[in-house]
Write a protein that holds these residues in place. Structure first.
Motif, short mmCIF file in Angstrom:
data_model
loop_
_atom_site.label_atom_id
_atom_site.label_comp_id
_atom_site.label_asym_id
_atom_site.label_seq_id
_atom_site.Cartn_x
_atom_site.Cartn_y
_atom_site.Cartn_z
N CYS A 1 0.34 -1.39 -0.05
CA CYS A 1 -0.47 0.14 0.07
C CYS A 1 0.80 1.39 -0.21
O CYS A 1 1.26 1.20 0.98
CB CYS A 1 -0.63 0.41 1.37
SG CYS A 1 -1.89 1.71 1.47
N HIS B 1 0.36 4.12 0.67
CA HIS B 1 -0.05 4.53 2.46
C HIS B 1 0.03 4.14 3.89
O HIS B 1 1.57 5.11 3.52
CB HIS B 1 -1.38 4.54 2.82
CG HIS B 1 -2.52 5.79 1.83
ND1 HIS B 1 -2.42 7.08 1.03
CD2 HIS B 1 -3.34 5.69 0.81
CE1 HIS B 1 -3.07 7.53 0.43
NE2 HIS B 1 -3.87 6.67 0.28
N CYS B 2 0.66 3.20 3.80
CA CYS B 2 0.93 2.31 5.41
C CYS B 2 2.12 1.20 4.63
O CYS B 2 2.50 0.35 5.70
CB CYS B 2 -0.13 1.92 5.79
SG CYS B 2 -1.11 0.53 4.83
N CYS C 1 -5.78 -2.99 1.34
CA CYS C 1 -4.71 -3.32 2.54
C CYS C 1 -5.40 -3.30 3.74
O CYS C 1 -6.82 -3.13 3.56
CB CYS C 1 -3.67 -2.25 2.60
SG CYS C 1 -4.57 -1.33 3.78
N LYS D 1 -5.38 -2.03 6.56
CA LYS D 1 -5.46 -1.01 7.19
C LYS D 1 -7.12 -0.12 6.82
O LYS D 1 -7.59 0.66 7.10
CB LYS D 1 -4.43 -0.03 7.05
CG LYS D 1 -3.24 -0.27 7.73
CD LYS D 1 -2.96 1.13 9.38
CE LYS D 1 -1.54 0.15 9.71
NZ LYS D 1 -0.55 -0.42 10.23
N HIS E 1 -6.88 1.00 3.44
CA HIS E 1 -6.96 1.81 2.19
C HIS E 1 -7.29 1.33 0.92
O HIS E 1 -6.94 0.51 0.84
CB HIS E 1 -5.85 2.27 2.29
CG HIS E 1 -5.02 3.93 3.48
ND1 HIS E 1 -3.80 2.75 3.86
CD2 HIS E 1 -5.54 4.02 3.66
CE1 HIS E 1 -3.36 3.43 4.99
NE2 HIS E 1 -4.55 4.32 4.90
#
Ligand SMILES: C[S@@+](CC[C@H](N)C(=O)[O-])C[C@H]1O[C@@H](n2cnc3c(N)ncnc32)[C@H](O)[C@@H]1O
Ligand SMILES: [Zn+2]
Length: 297
Positions: free
Chosen positions: A11, A13-14, A37, A39, A41
């Protein structure tokens, strides 16, 4: 795009693993392929089949425009650079032998060079491909040409969306090099194949078309940078002699960095005045194809 061909992506983002869900065959319009993902996203495939991974501000960069990408597509379709496409496929081949190898095409543009690799190795080798470019106009074209690859709009200078040591080969054809990122992504023994212009590249038309020359000292700076993470294993110089009409010369000029500031109509007029609209110009492309292997970490 089928699930088994999708590489293990992270991902943007993370950096958690992304899980792929194919498009609903009943209604791909409302349920496109997606990546998600743990989390939460998630990234839906655009109508053309690519994913947009650009997050935050990213690099300050003027992405290739739609007309520049169209000029690139038209010129490459003429076949004049086919010897380069073959040479790139030859260069990445030794790394694409094990299991379902993964190739990353960094700055894929219209996907032209990756197409040659896919034609040669997929599906027999189970080749998986990730193609990245910061220009959505380029990635739209690439997604159309290479639907079996995962095509993402993303910035090479951001952390690459793949786990460390999972990529077998990276190809970079006239595109930026994130040396540390590439070294992290490649498996030990993986290959990085970089195509650069040599000083005499397209010299016959450089002045007339306002093409940007190679900055003095650039090659030396790049070599120093590469040396921090890679050693050179092979260098091949390839010259391609071409006879080009005015439209093709204009495409060549327009598809490179000079395309950001060239006026296409004025250039076409100037070239036609120089050679006559039916005349051709001899032009030599001078490429260098360098293969690097990562230094032990
Ligand atoms: C000269 S083109 C080469 C494209 C393709 N490899 C080819 O040879 O046809 C350079 C490409 O790099 C892309 N590019 C430039 N900066 C980038 C970045 N920071 N991240 C990803 N792609 C980038 C441009 O959008 C463009 O498509
Ligand atoms: Zn995430």
């Amino acid at each position: 795009m089928s699930a088994p061909s999708v590489p293990d992506l992270l991902c943007p983002h993370c950096h958690e693993a992304l899980h792929f869900t194919p498009a609903s065959s009943a209604d791909p319009g409302t349920a496109p392929a997606s990546l998600r993902c743990s989390k939460g996203h998630h990234f839906d495939a655009a109508r053309q089949g690519y994913f947009n991974f650009l997050v935050g501000k990213g690099t300050v960069f003027e992405a290739d425009s739609a007309p520049m990408v169209a000029a690139r597509y038209d010129f490459l379709a003429s076949g004049h650079y086919d010897p380069l496409a073959d040479a790139v496929a030859d260069a990445v081949a030794p790394a694409l032998t094990a299991g379902s190898p993964l190739i990353l095409d960094a700055g894929t543009g219209t996907g032209h060079y990756l197409r040659r690799v896919l034609d040669r190795f997929a599906p027999a080798a189970g080749l998986r491909a990730l193609a990245m470019d910061i220009s959505k106009f380029a990635v739209r074209r690439a997604a159309r040409l290479n639907p079996e690859a995962v095509n993402v709009v993303s910035d090479i200078w951001q952390p690459l969306p793949v786990a460390d040591g999972t990529v077998d080969a990276i190809m970079v054809v006239f595109a930026p090099r994130n040396v540390a990122g590439f070294a992290r992504a490649l498996r030990p023994g993986g290959l990085l194949v970089v195509v650069t212009p040599r000083p005499g590249h397209l010299a016959e038309i450089a002045a007339a078309t306002g093409m940007l020359g190679i900055e003095p000292g650039k090659e030396e700076r790049l070599a120093t940078q590469m040396g921090t993470h890679f050693r050179t294993s092979h260098v091949q110089d390839l010259d391609v002699a071409m006879e080009l009409g005015t439209a093709q010369v204009a495409d060549l000029a327009f598809m490179g960095p000079a395309g950001h500031h060239l006026d296409r109509a004025a250039l076409a007029e100037k070239l036609a005045a120089r050679t006559g609209s039916a005349g051709t110009t001899p032009v030599t492309a001078q490429f260098r194809i360098t293969t690097f292997v990562p230094l032990p970490a």
